[in-house]
Design an enzyme around this catalytic site. Sequence first.
Site, PDB file in Angstrom:
ATOM      1  CD1 TRP A  24      67.121 -25.511 -53.111  1.00 35.24           C
ATOM      2  CD2 TRP A  24      66.503 -27.872 -53.332  1.00 35.24           C
ATOM      3  NE1 TRP A  24      67.355 -25.508 -52.190  1.00 35.24           N
ATOM      4  CE2 TRP A  24      67.270 -27.322 -51.954  1.00 35.24           C
ATOM      5  CE3 TRP A  24      66.524 -28.971 -53.624  1.00 35.24           C
ATOM      6  CZ2 TRP A  24      67.306 -28.104 -51.322  1.00 35.24           C
ATOM      7  CZ3 TRP A  24      66.711 -30.196 -52.491  1.00 35.24           C
ATOM      8  CH2 TRP A  24      66.754 -29.223 -51.314  1.00 35.24           C
ATOM      9  CG  ASP A  38      63.927 -24.214 -43.491  1.00 39.00           C
ATOM     10  OD1 ASP A  38      63.035 -25.050 -44.194  1.00 39.00           O
ATOM     11  OD2 ASP A  38      65.391 -24.599 -43.949  1.00 39.00           O
ATOM     12  CG  ASP A  65      64.136 -29.209 -48.928  1.00 35.02           C
ATOM     13  OD1 ASP A  65      64.741 -30.123 -48.440  1.00 35.02           O
ATOM     14  OD2 ASP A  65      64.423 -27.865 -48.254  1.00 35.02           O
ATOM     15  NE  ARG A 139      69.965 -30.611 -46.096  1.00 33.27           N
ATOM     16  CZ  ARG A 139      69.824 -29.871 -46.271  1.00 33.27           C
ATOM     17  NH1 ARG A 139      69.161 -29.570 -47.033  1.00 33.27           N
ATOM     18  NH2 ARG A 139      69.793 -28.302 -45.241  1.00 33.27           N
TER      19      ARG A 139
HETATM   20  C1  SPV Z   1      67.115 -25.137 -48.614  1.00 36.18           C
HETATM   21  O1  SPV Z   1      66.895 -24.480 -49.583  1.00 36.18           O
HETATM   22  O2  SPV Z   1      65.254 -26.000 -47.804  1.00 36.18           O
HETATM   23  C2  SPV Z   1      68.163 -26.161 -48.150  1.00 36.18           C
HETATM   24  C3  SPV Z   1      69.378 -25.422 -48.533  1.00 36.18           C
HETATM   25  O3  SPV Z   1      67.597 -27.053 -47.058  1.00 36.18           O
HETATM   26  S1  SPV Z   1      69.248 -24.608 -46.666  1.00 36.18           S
HETATM   27  O4  SPV Z   1      68.374 -24.209 -46.235  1.00 36.18           O
HETATM   28  O5  SPV Z   1      70.534 -24.078 -46.875  1.00 36.18           O
HETATM   29  O6  SPV Z   1      69.500 -25.835 -45.492  1.00 36.18           O
HETATM   30 MG    MG Z   2      65.287 -26.539 -46.836  1.00 36.98          MG
END
Ligand code: SPV
Ligand code: MG
Length: 274
Positions: A24, A38, A65, A139
Amino acid sequence: MHAMSAHNPMAARLAADAGFDAIWGSGFELSASYAVPDASILSASQHLDMMRAIAATVDVPVIADIDTGFGNAINVSYMVPQYEAAGVSAVVMEDKTFPKDTSLRANGRQELVRVQEFQGKIEAACAARRDPDFCVIARTEALIAGLGQQEALDRAHAYEAAGADAILIHSKQNTPDEILSFIAAWQGRAPLVLVPTAYPQLRESDIQALGKVGLVIYGNHAIRAAVGAMRDVFARIRSDGGIHAVDADLPSVKEIIALQGDADMRELERRYLK
Ligand code: SPV
Ligand code: MG
């Protein structure tokens, strides 16, 4: 299928060696590894370059992602071929506005784009891929945004109709109830994708028994493991007054050299250095 997060090629190699089916390419992890939120702070090329480096290192598929797709459907049209050329096997795109905010933070800015707008982005992603096996995973953040199950179902059905190969349904509730209820109500044909970070009590065997989930993503366990391990070791070295005590508890330098692919380089040396 189970994917483990990675923020660099070494994390990806360790995940593949541990037996995970896929990597991932988490935006959360990469942002954390740069010590920034993020929240669309890193550039598309920073993420793309890391995906290319990861895909060059491991044989298992890389699921990138791509957050909101870095803009509108036009941006998606230009980004998807670049991810495909980087060796990525699938992208996950979320229905939030750009710039995004991270999903699991309490009181984050969770604004979604219109359903039709996101359908256009999915159609653009599907049309832009060259390999028909390249997966476009849509998503919905409807539950994260607090819009309820019906909105989440409506969006998921609309995204499937737009061509999404799978639907990622995300939840930040600390019990699996919300997700289990969504899964029970899901009537689509597309497989579901879960990221059970907030509700870790839901085990793989429970998820498998539900039947509708094709992929489980462990979203941030590489960066959390790295942060925990570094913090502990750094604190021990400070309090011990040296590296004498921790040394035996760390992977040896020899192990790291092996993980760097030293054996392959020695083979090149043997063949070509004349
Ligand atoms: C990520 O790992 O960047 C995701 C999952 O998008 S979350 O952080 O839970 O949104
Ligand atoms: Mg993410």
